[in-house]
Design an enzyme around this catalytic site. Structure first.
Site, mmCIF file in Angstrom:
data_model
loop_
_atom_site.group_PDB
_atom_site.id
_atom_site.type_symbol
_atom_site.label_atom_id
_atom_site.label_comp_id
_atom_site.label_asym_id
_atom_site.label_seq_id
_atom_site.Cartn_x
_atom_site.Cartn_y
_atom_site.Cartn_z
ATOM 1 N N ASP A 448 1.900 -16.714 73.708
ATOM 2 C CA ASP A 448 1.894 -17.744 74.741
ATOM 3 C C ASP A 448 0.825 -17.444 75.782
ATOM 4 O OD1 ASP A 448 2.751 -19.982 76.136
ATOM 5 O OD2 ASP A 448 4.845 -19.359 76.234
ATOM 6 N N ASP A 515 5.761 -28.388 75.087
ATOM 7 C CA ASP A 515 7.063 -27.967 75.607
ATOM 8 C C ASP A 515 8.030 -29.146 75.692
ATOM 9 O OD1 ASP A 515 6.552 -25.308 75.836
ATOM 10 O OD2 ASP A 515 6.145 -25.318 77.986
HETATM 11 C C1 GLA Z 1 6.092 -21.546 77.750
HETATM 12 C C2 GLA Z 1 6.326 -21.935 76.313
HETATM 13 C C3 GLA Z 1 7.799 -22.169 76.092
HETATM 14 C C4 GLA Z 1 8.559 -20.907 76.444
HETATM 15 C C5 GLA Z 1 8.260 -20.487 77.871
HETATM 16 C C6 GLA Z 1 8.858 -19.132 78.161
HETATM 17 O O1 GLA Z 1 6.364 -22.609 78.606
HETATM 18 O O2 GLA Z 1 5.579 -23.053 75.968
HETATM 19 O O3 GLA Z 1 8.049 -22.551 74.770
HETATM 20 O O4 GLA Z 1 8.176 -19.900 75.548
HETATM 21 O O5 GLA Z 1 6.858 -20.413 78.099
HETATM 22 O O6 GLA Z 1 8.559 -18.680 79.426
#
Ligand code: GLA
Length: 692
Positions: A448, A515
């Site tokens: 990420d 997300d």
């Molecule tokens: C990002 C990712 C999510 C999750 C959060 C965790 O927003 O896109 O899927 O993993 O971080 O903090």
């Protein structure tokens, strides 16, 4: 016939893909000039196109109608420079001397040297199926300031009208397709965020305003770069359309060191005569054949615990979720954020990559073993490029982050960006990742990246370099991890789809596209994702209803049917699902396993545009197997709905559906399928057809 042909008398090169040609030549001053990009031409036909007259020639413009292959300052050039350098004495105009060409490993390289200064320029062309990959490299024996070094510039043949298709978006609203007439002037699409960005994805499609989903000429290009970038499309008063693109954004400059080779990322170009649908299918084929590390694999069904647990992860909760996920048929269990250091929320611990001792008293091993015992693979969330100021890492190395002397360090999501342009920082990241994967038997990483760059400086280092070298380091670490752990698979993520590009797809196996897991929004997001990137790289989870982000409720089958159009995953709080929901979910997971090869490896046909119609459908075809998804979002009662017609089938072919009913190809092509979508709320269907 060779794919690259050269006409020495006219100093012209012609590249042929199966259904297009690309040609350029050198003019009398050794400047590379664009000649043709479009339908197939022979070498002698291409020479007829060169050196056309511009009816509006004047002493205020560049004579003639040809555009430069890589526009550079120097001579009567007034457009957007793809290449801008400054020598130590202040000279910036470029004058070239041709230094020969070579075809090495299927790549055409044309070499030019500056007539006075020790700068060498190479233009690279590589044919990959229907795609022409282009990039640029530079070398000098003396320091040279590089103000702009684009990968390539592209020029359209003259057409009546010009239209630009691109994406527009934001976090949780990625890849919205915008198709608008191209204004006269300069249109710049850019990311200054250090990632390819949620706001606009690094590709453009141009057409004359006459292409449709199923017909017409479309010219498209996509950058293989995962950091800041800029594409500027220029539409002149006289109707010429040229665009140039590459890494970095305005006011980011670099110093070319003596002896160093400066290589830009690939800017890939595709001409298609069969509309936006054909354009997308060709990009998908290119990504599968030439970009993805393991295109032949089927992506496993992931269960990811993020939406179920948020920050509240521990060994017991995760083990229980893993058992529930295994029962539904999940094949990979991923523990998301919150497992390490003091990371019990987003304010602390990022950077301290050892399992939290309260949450995992015996380390990660027991959980990894429990997941493996269910026959699932184990994956872990990581965010290697980041640090919370409240972390042991930051306390020990406050100078490791991007920052500037005498300036604030702007935090976003309470975190700062580590400067991976620093070799010591990149080495540190590679070492802990390598150890983590090796010691714990980790099968999968969700990599990420959750904030944009700010104050992207490097006191003591070369500031401009961080925009490029940080990204190169991320690419390099991904490559090393893959090479050293050949069974490791990686998901690319940057707060969802903030870093989706051909560069990251070459080093990851799938992308967390957004997300936003609301199925209604996801239809639009997936429609945009699929313009260039194939469904087999697009991770999509079924989560809870009401959706945590949007608050909207949608039936379980609808949520599944939308996610099943990509790489299906599960992300709901399973212990809260009813027995009926769990039963329905298990059967939909089983169905997905049957249709997965067609969805992940088949050809995609978009049957309706979600921006225009409440009823959307997509169709996948792999050999004689067909899968069609229908999704209807809430709409007015009795609103007329046009049944989407199927495409890509044999008119004389006969196709049996999952209920045993046989349909004639000709009927499906002219009238579509008669699916039952009752009411006017959410409704969906999946139809499987097999050619008999
Ligand atoms: C990002 C990712 C999510 C999750 C959060 C965790 O927003 O896109 O899927 O993993 O971080 O903090």
């Amino acid at each position: 016939m060779s794919l690259v042909e050269h006409d020495p008398a006219n100093r012209l090169w012609l590249l042929r893909t199966p259904e297009s040609s690309y040609a350029f030549r050198l003019d009398a001053g050794d400047r590379p000039r664009h000649v043709h990009w479009g339908p197939p031409l022979t070498l002698s036909q291409a020479t007829q196109v060169a050196a056309r007259r511009n009816p509006a020639d004047s002493s205020f413009d560049e004579p003639g109608d040809e555009r430069q292959e890589l526009p550079a300052e120097g001579g009567a050039f007034f457009g957007v420079a793809a290449l801008a350098v400054r020598y130590e004495d202040g000279t910036s105009a470029l004058e070239w001397r041709y230094d020969g060409f070579a075809i090495e490993d299927g790549t055409l390289v044309v070499r030019l040297v500056d007539r006075h200064y020790p700068l060498e320029l190479s233009l690279h062309y590589r044919l990959r199926g229907d795609v022409v990959e282009r990039w640029t490299s530079l070398r000098a024996d003396q320091p040279v300031s590089l103000l702009r070094t684009d990968s390539a510039a592209w020029t359209l043949p003259r057409r009546e009208g010009a239209r630009l298709t691109r994406t527009s978006g934001a976090w949780s609203a990625e890849y919205g397709v915008l198709r608008e007439p191209l204004p006269v002037g300069e249109t710049t699409l850019t990311s200054r965020r250090g990632v390819s960005s949620h706001q606009v994805n690094p590709w453009v499609m141009l057409d004359a305003g006459d292409a449709t989903e199923t017909s017409g000429e479309v010219w498209s290009t996509a950058l293989a770069w995962s950091g800041s970038w800029r594409i500027t499309v220029e539409h002149t008063h006289t109707g010429r359309v040229t665009w140039t693109g590459g890494f970095g954004h305005e006011n980011v400059a670099w110093q070319l060191r003596p002896g160093e080779t400066w290589e830009t990322p690939v800017f890939a170009g595709l001409y298609a005569a069969d509309g936006f649908g054909g354009t997308s299918r060709r990009w998908h084929a290119y990504v599968r054949e030439f970009v993805q590390p393991h295109p032949e694999e089927l992506r496993p069904i992931v269960y990811n615990s993020w939406e179920a647990t948020g920050w509240d992860v521990d060994e017991r909760t995760e083990t229980e979720l893993a058992a529930a996920a295994a029962k539904l048929g999940a094949e990979l269990f991923v523990m998301d954020d919150g497992w390490f250091g003091a990371r019990t929320g987003d304010t602390a611990g990022l950077g301290d990559w050892t399992a939290n001792e309260q949450r995992f008293p015996a380390g990660l091993r027991p959980l990894v073993d429990a997941v493996h015992a269910h026959g699932m693979k184990f994956g872990l969330w990581i965010e290697p490029e980041m640090v919370n100021p409240d972390s042991d890492l930051y306390r020990a190395h406050p100078d490791w982050v991007l920052h500037m002397a005498n300036r604030e360090r702007t935090t976003l999501r309470n975190q700062l960006v580590l400067n991976f342009a620093r070799p010591d920082v990149a080495d540190w990241a590679h070492q802990w990742l390598d150890r983590l994967v090796g010691e714990h038997g980790i099968d999968y990483l969700k990599w990420d990246m959750n904030r944009a760059f700010t104050e992207a400086g490097w006191p003591g280092g070369e500031a401009g370099r961080v925009w490029v070298d940080h990204v190169r380091a991320v690419h390099r670490i991904l490559g090393r991890l893959r090479a050293d752990h050949p069974t490791l698979r990686i998901q690319g993520c940057a707060g969802g789809g903030g870093r989706t590009d051909l560069g990251i797809l070459a080093r990851t196996d799938e992308i967390w596209a957004s997300d936003n897991t609301d199925a209604a929004d996801r239809i639009t997001i997936q429609h945009g994702y699929g313009q260039v990137y194939p469904a087999g790289t697009m991770s999509a989870w079924v989560t809870d209803s009401p959706n945590p982000t949007t608050g909207r409720e949608a039936p379980l089958s609808f949520r599944f049917h939308v996610a099943m159009a990509g790489v299906l995953g599960l992300g709901g709080d399973l212990p809260r699902w009813s027995a009926a929901e769990l039963g329905e979910a298990a059967s939909l997971v089983a169905l997905y396993k049957e249709i997965r090869p067609v969805v992940q490896h088949g050809e995609l046909y978009r049957l309706a545009d979600p921006a225009k119609s409440a009823l959307t459908a997509v169709q996948y075809v792999l050999a004689g197997e067909v899968v069609v998804f229908f999704w209807r979002r809430p709409t007015e009662f009795a609103r007329p709905v046009t049944p989407p017609r199927l495409v890509g089938l044999a008119p004389a072919g006969r196709y049996r559906d999952q209920d045993g009913v046989v349909h004639d190809g000709a009927v499906l092509l002219s009238h579509g399928l008669d699916v039952d979508l009752p009411g006017s709320g959410y409704a969906s269907a999946v139809v499987r057809l097999t050619r008999v």
